[in-house]
Design a protein around this motif. Structure first.
Motif, PDB file in Angstrom:
ATOM      1  N   SER A 218       6.167 -10.824  -6.233  1.00 46.53           N
ATOM      2  CA  SER A 218       5.873 -10.062  -5.012  1.00 46.53           C
ATOM      3  C   SER A 218       5.438 -10.981  -3.885  1.00 46.53           C
ATOM      4  CB  SER A 218       4.746  -9.069  -5.270  1.00 46.53           C
ATOM      5  OG  SER A 218       5.150  -8.099  -6.192  1.00 46.53           O
ATOM      6  N   SER A 220       3.323 -10.138  -1.381  1.00 45.86           N
ATOM      7  CA  SER A 220       1.934  -9.978  -0.943  1.00 45.86           C
ATOM      8  C   SER A 220       1.113  -9.402  -2.085  1.00 45.86           C
ATOM      9  CB  SER A 220       1.865  -9.011   0.238  1.00 45.86           C
ATOM     10  OG  SER A 220       2.160  -7.699  -0.211  1.00 45.86           O
ATOM     11  N   GLN A 223       1.635  -5.594  -2.564  1.00 51.03           N
ATOM     12  CA  GLN A 223       2.894  -5.309  -3.272  1.00 51.03           C
ATOM     13  C   GLN A 223       2.757  -5.598  -4.761  1.00 51.03           C
ATOM     14  OE1 GLN A 223       6.258  -7.311  -1.562  1.00 51.03           O
ATOM     15  NE2 GLN A 223       6.082  -6.249   0.399  1.00 51.03           N
ATOM     16  N   SER A 224       2.120  -6.716  -5.054  1.00 50.11           N
ATOM     17  CA  SER A 224       1.947  -7.081  -6.450  1.00 50.11           C
ATOM     18  C   SER A 224       1.034  -6.073  -7.157  1.00 50.11           C
ATOM     19  CB  SER A 224       1.392  -8.503  -6.497  1.00 50.11           C
ATOM     20  OG  SER A 224       0.536  -8.683  -7.564  1.00 50.11           O
ATOM     21  N   GLU A 284       1.024   0.214   7.072  1.00 53.14           N
ATOM     22  CA  GLU A 284       1.668  -0.565   5.999  1.00 53.14           C
ATOM     23  C   GLU A 284       2.333   0.307   4.946  1.00 53.14           C
ATOM     24  OE1 GLU A 284      -0.348  -3.885   4.446  1.00 53.14           O
ATOM     25  OE2 GLU A 284      -0.885  -4.612   6.447  1.00 53.14           O
ATOM     26  N   GLU A 287       6.297  -0.022   4.646  1.00 51.09           N
ATOM     27  CA  GLU A 287       6.745  -1.272   4.022  1.00 51.09           C
ATOM     28  C   GLU A 287       6.512  -1.236   2.503  1.00 51.09           C
ATOM     29  OE1 GLU A 287       5.219  -4.848   5.935  1.00 51.09           O
ATOM     30  OE2 GLU A 287       5.813  -5.981   4.155  1.00 51.09           O
ATOM     31  N   LEU A 288       5.353  -0.701   2.134  1.00 49.12           N
ATOM     32  CA  LEU A 288       5.056  -0.593   0.701  1.00 49.12           C
ATOM     33  C   LEU A 288       6.018   0.374   0.023  1.00 49.12           C
ATOM     34  CD1 LEU A 288       1.180  -0.506   0.254  1.00 49.12           C
ATOM     35  CD2 LEU A 288       2.796  -1.920  -1.018  1.00 49.12           C
ATOM     36  N   HIS A 291       9.173  -1.261  -0.683  1.00 48.72           N
ATOM     37  CA  HIS A 291       8.985  -2.143  -1.842  1.00 48.72           C
ATOM     38  C   HIS A 291       9.054  -1.309  -3.131  1.00 48.72           C
ATOM     39  CE1 HIS A 291       7.152  -5.235  -4.364  1.00 48.72           C
ATOM     40  NE2 HIS A 291       6.237  -4.368  -4.726  1.00 48.72           N
ATOM     41  N   LEU A 292       8.393  -0.158  -3.104  1.00 51.65           N
ATOM     42  CA  LEU A 292       8.393   0.694  -4.299  1.00 51.65           C
ATOM     43  C   LEU A 292       9.789   1.252  -4.601  1.00 51.65           C
ATOM     44  CD1 LEU A 292       4.988   2.621  -3.994  1.00 51.65           C
ATOM     45  CD2 LEU A 292       5.523   0.540  -5.233  1.00 51.65           C
TER      46      LEU A 292
ATOM     47  N   MET B   1       8.838  -8.843  -1.329  1.00 52.68           N
ATOM     48  CA  MET B   1       9.339  -9.209  -2.652  1.00 52.68           C
ATOM     49  C   MET B   1      10.319 -10.371  -2.516  1.00 52.68           C
ATOM     50  SD  MET B   1      11.351  -6.792  -5.353  1.00 52.68           S
ATOM     51  CE  MET B   1      10.249  -5.405  -5.152  1.00 52.68           C
TER      52      MET B   1
END
Ligand code: FE2
Ligand code: FE2
Lengths: 362, 378, 140
Positions: A218, A220, A223-224, A284, A287-288, A291-292, B1
């Motif tokens: 990840s 950030s 994100q991780s 945010e 963006e998350l 990512h998901l 990512m």
């Protein structure tokens, strides 16, 4: 050795002389005056002992830490007096909302008090009746092999953040260290389960490995954290609950109950952490979510992989219980994301289409 | 990512959809049943000890037969599982040689660590602190000592964490040991912070010189260097300090703290000793590099005694600040410093790195204070 | 029943206590150690395996043990009396304190690995001797 101390202490006459002076009994004792804020905290509840919450009074508590830490990059503990000359330890996680969760304090205390050691706490002999050649046993060993890898990578993901985390957030650092231990223990317990008796390990899963690598790499910390504490922990918790349901012996019952319990602490931290982040910085969320979306695709690949879903079907006596397991997993994951402030994810997640493709789906 | 997986969208992936269609028809592939991995008999050798890593040390699953260069596996799969090197998610491990991380007895240390965990909230009789008279000046000195310990403990969470995720999963027992160490050290920082904040004084001033040591540890170029510096030298020093602190502790509550942290610390030092011993046995070509590391480590350690740290130990050891008490404190602290060095030398000897003693900067230090040469004594 | 010290009976009684109070030792964790207790010239060997004291005997080869705690009978006696009086060692009589500065009790070991075991299992070994609080001891 990469670091060079500012001076060669072994050749610093002033330093050696000062030490010699002290060892001759000539003390300055000026440090004795440096009392900043007195504290004499006691356990709020004697049964719980002295907890992290108990000692967070006054400026020693996390409320004293600003959103952007600019004052301390050393290992000096929160609330200590910071003299000039403290080096930077190179932390890169210095924003409070990026890492913080109030729940971390209680979760750390909980994890310590619920510690278990697979070697002696699991009644291994309860597995003696199992037929090692049965398909069910081989299926469980296959799943254990995969979950062992998941545990190892969970520990790695936590480790990757530990040393980057500013010391002002020491409670989070403690919790991540505990996650390293939790992950290692899941790897240990599942390895031991797979090998006990006439045991063996199974095959690696590329799809599951790719999901793990996505989380591990990840960009950030948030994100991780979403990947580890929501996705992987949801997977671990659901699988463990399912395997506990599928078993008829005391050893498996205990292993899977404990694994589910440990995974639940990851989940609680993850939800509270992302909630804290999104309250401070709601911008945010999108963006998350993107990512998901990618992680959900990785999760689809892992859940649908032959070496993952087939042993589950074999163990569950058919495809239907597995479809229920996956539906529950997805529903709980969505509800955790929503509770964290990410909004409804059902409509955008590839998981929903995947669930419809499953045999026995409702 | 930074990594997105190899399949853009599984919902439109033909292979994936085909497999799901087969499943819906009730056709299982079952290829995973033929993993081709070894099947072996594993039991707990001693039921009281339970099923340990040592019980699993057999064949392709074991660590004893694990080669220094386990080529192929670079992903999540545990040792002994069937891995197709060209079809694995490569996690990019950087430590892939067993000699870079392994230690004699590491599996036992890991089991021991799992078994000997304790809880700083409940294992210490915090309520009892009020039962003992604690003179203000001793409590101040103790608060300074606890500030120092709180400060330095977390290097031993951060350094192991920095390296453990870079280690190949083939080295599971080492990675697990490191995870237990991270947990141990978090607990150490916790217990010293709690003690400082329960005693009435609070946290005092941080110590810059000690922190340069921490930074030097964190920034070591290689894991074995960092381990020799931290596990063997620095934690060895801290272990001696814990023993000394137990000795000078003002209350039984504090004695309990030091008894418990001492046990963990001795385990960390033992791992460091056994890793160094492993390197000396299997990879002696690294000696020069380790000499250089320990030389700088010794140099920086000589400077680690910040004035406040040295003085607070003297005050605690002498039980006060009156001239007679300071004289007594100096005597005890002097003895303690010599002991720190002697124990470091003993561990070097046991690790098979006796030649370090000859070159050690500490020998000059001992000569300066009129202590007999340890090599002559040996 | 009064138990003489030093004697094998004393160590046997402590061993029996580790079984009666096994919960405490289980909680402290595994403890694999072979150590000696030398009281003046008399030496006793104590072996722990997993969490239990599995063997005590008089004599033993010190070089085969992890470490030996060696001290004059007066110091041992003082330690045992403090344990009886306070229900466990008081601050001045913990094993670490007695073995640290002044070496009232010496830690004799073949190498660092052996002596480090005293520190690794300190709480268990301390508890072993602290169990003396349940015994009535007569000194020679
Ligand atoms: Fe520590
Ligand atoms: Fe340590």
């Amino acid at each position: 050795m990469a670091y060079l101390a500012p001076k060669d202490y072994s050749k610093d006459p002033a330093l050696l002389e000062a030490a010699a002076r002290k060892m001759a009994g000539d003390l300055d004792l000026d440090w004795m005056q440096k009392i900043r804020e007195r504290a004499a905290f006691r356990p709020g509840n004697p049964h719980r002992g002295l907890t992290l919450a108990d000692i967070n009074g006054g400026s020693y508590g996390p409320d004293s830490v600003p959103e952007l830490v600019r004052h301390n990059f050393s290992m000096a503990p929160r609330g200590a007096i910071l003299p000039k000359g403290l080096p930077s330890l190179g932390y890169t996680l210095n924003r409070k909302s990026e890492v913080w969760a109030d729940a971390a304090l209680a979760l750390f205390e909980e994890g310590k008090s619920r510690h278990w050691a697979p070697a002696r706490d699991i009644p291994w002999h309860a597995l003696d009746g199992a037929d090692p050649a049965s398909r069910e046993e081989r299926a469980l060993r296959q799943l254990c092999s995969l979950l062992s890898g998941v545990g190892l990578v969970c520990a790695d993901i936590a480790a990757r953040a530990v040393y980057r985390l500013n010391i002002e957030f020491h409670e989070i650092k403690y919790l991540l260290c505990m996650q390293m231990l939790d992950g290692a223990r899941i790897a240990e317990a599942t390895r031991k389960r797979a090998l006990y008796g006439a045991g063996s390990l199974g095959v690696d899963s590329q799809a599951l490995g790719e999901l793990l690598k996505m989380v591990a790499d990840s960009d950030s910390y948030p994100q991780s954290s979403a990947g580890l504490n929501l996705h992987l922990a949801s997977l671990l918790q659901s699988f463990a609950r399912h395997l506990e349901w599928a078993t008829d012996n005391a050893a498996d019952a205990m292993i899977w109950t404990r694994v589910a319990q440990d995974a639940s602490r990851f989940l609680s931290y993850g939800v509270d952490h992302l909630r804290t982040l999104l309250r401070a910085r709601p911008g945010e969320a999108e963006e998350l979510n993107q990512h998901l979306d990618l992680l959900d695709n990785g999760l689809v690949g892992a859940l649908g992989a032959t070496e993952v879903i087939e042993p589950l079907i074999v163990l569950s006596g058919g495809a239907q219980p597995v479809a229920r397991l996956y539906e529950t997993l997805a529903a709980e994951l969505f509800s955790r994301c929503e509770s964290a402030g990410l909004g409804p994810r059902r409509a955008r997640s590839p998981l929903c289409d995947f669930l419809k493709l499953l045999p026995g789906s409702s | 990512m930074a990594y997105y997986g190899s399949v853009e969208d599984y919902r439109y992936n033909d292979d994936f959809l085909l497999r799901l269609r087969d499943l819906r028809r009730g056709n299982l592939d079952l290829g995973w049943l033929n993993a081709g991995t070894e099947q072996r008999e594993f039991r707990a050798e001693n039921p009281k000890r339970g099923l340990t890593y040592l019980d699993l040390d057999e064949g392709s699953y074991g660590f004893s037969e694990l080669d220094n260069e386990p080529r192929g596996p670079r992903g999540a799969a545990p040792r002994g599982a069937a891995v197709e090197p060209e079809a694995q998610a490569d996690l990019g491990p950087e430590l892939n040689h067993k000699n870079d991380v392994w230690a004699y007895k590491v599996a036992s240390f890991t089991e021991e660590a799992m078994s000997r965990q304790w809880d700083a909230s409940t294992a210490i009789p915090w309520q009892d602190l009020d039962r003992y008279e604690r003179p203000e000046e001793l409590e101040i000195a103790f608060a300074q000592l606890c500030t120092f310990f709180t400060e330095v403990e977390l290097i031993a969470t951060d350094l192991p964490a920095k390296w453990s995720w870079r280690m190949n999963n083939q080295f599971q027992e080492v990675k697990h040991f490191i995870a237990t160490q991270a947990m141990d050290e978090a607990r150490h920082a916790e217990v010293f912070r709690k003690r400082a904040l329960a005693g009435g004084i609070g946290l005092m001033e941080a110590l810059p010189q000690a922190e340069h040591t921490l930074k030097a540890i964190l920034d070591c170029n290689a894991y074995s260097e960092a381990s020799a510096f931290m596990h063997l030298l620095a934690e060895g020093n801290v272990l001696t300090m814990f023993r000394f602190s137990e000795f000078i502790s003002p209350t039984p509550v504090d004695k309990r703290i030091f008894q418990l942290v001492m046990q963990d610390e001795a385990r960390h030092v033992s791992y460091g000793l056994q890793h160094l011993r492993w390197v000396m046995d299997k990879d002696p070509g690294r000696k020069e590099e380790l000499h250089k590391t320990l030389e700088e480590a010794e140099r920086i350690s000589i400077g680690q005694f910040d004035a406040a740290l040295l003085e607070c130990m003297i005050v605690l050891a002498g039980k006060g600040t009156k001239p007679g008490q300071i004289a007594e404190g100096v005597k005890l602290v002097g003895g303690f410093q010599v002991r720190q060095i002697e124990e470091y030398f003993q561990r070097l000897r046991r690790a098979g790195f006796e030649e370090r003693i000859e070159r050690s900067l500490f020998r000059q230090l001992l000569a300066d204070i009129g202590h007999p040469d340890p090599l002559a004594a040996a | 029943m009064t138990i003489p010290f030093p004697s094998l009976e004393y160590f046997q009684a402590l061993q029996q206590r580790t079984r009666e109070d096994s919960d405490i030792f289980e909680k402290l964790g595994v403890c694999d150690v072979d150590f000696g207790a030398k009281v003046g010239e008399r030496m006793f060997s104590v072996r722990f395996e997993v969490c239990e004291c599995v063997e005590v005997r008089e004599g033993g080869d010190p070089t085969a043990l992890d470490f030996v705690l060696a001290g004059p009978p007066e110091i041992w006696r003082e330690m045992l009396q403090a344990i009886a009086q306070h229900g466990g060692a008081d601050a001045a009589h913990t094993l670490n304190t007695l073995t640290h500065v002044g070496n009232q009790i010496q830690v004799e070991a073949q190498d660092a690995e052996g002596s480090d075991k005293l520190f690794r299992y300190m709480a268990s070994i301390q508890e072993f001797f602290d169990q003396g609080r349940h015994l009535e001891i007569a000194f020679d």
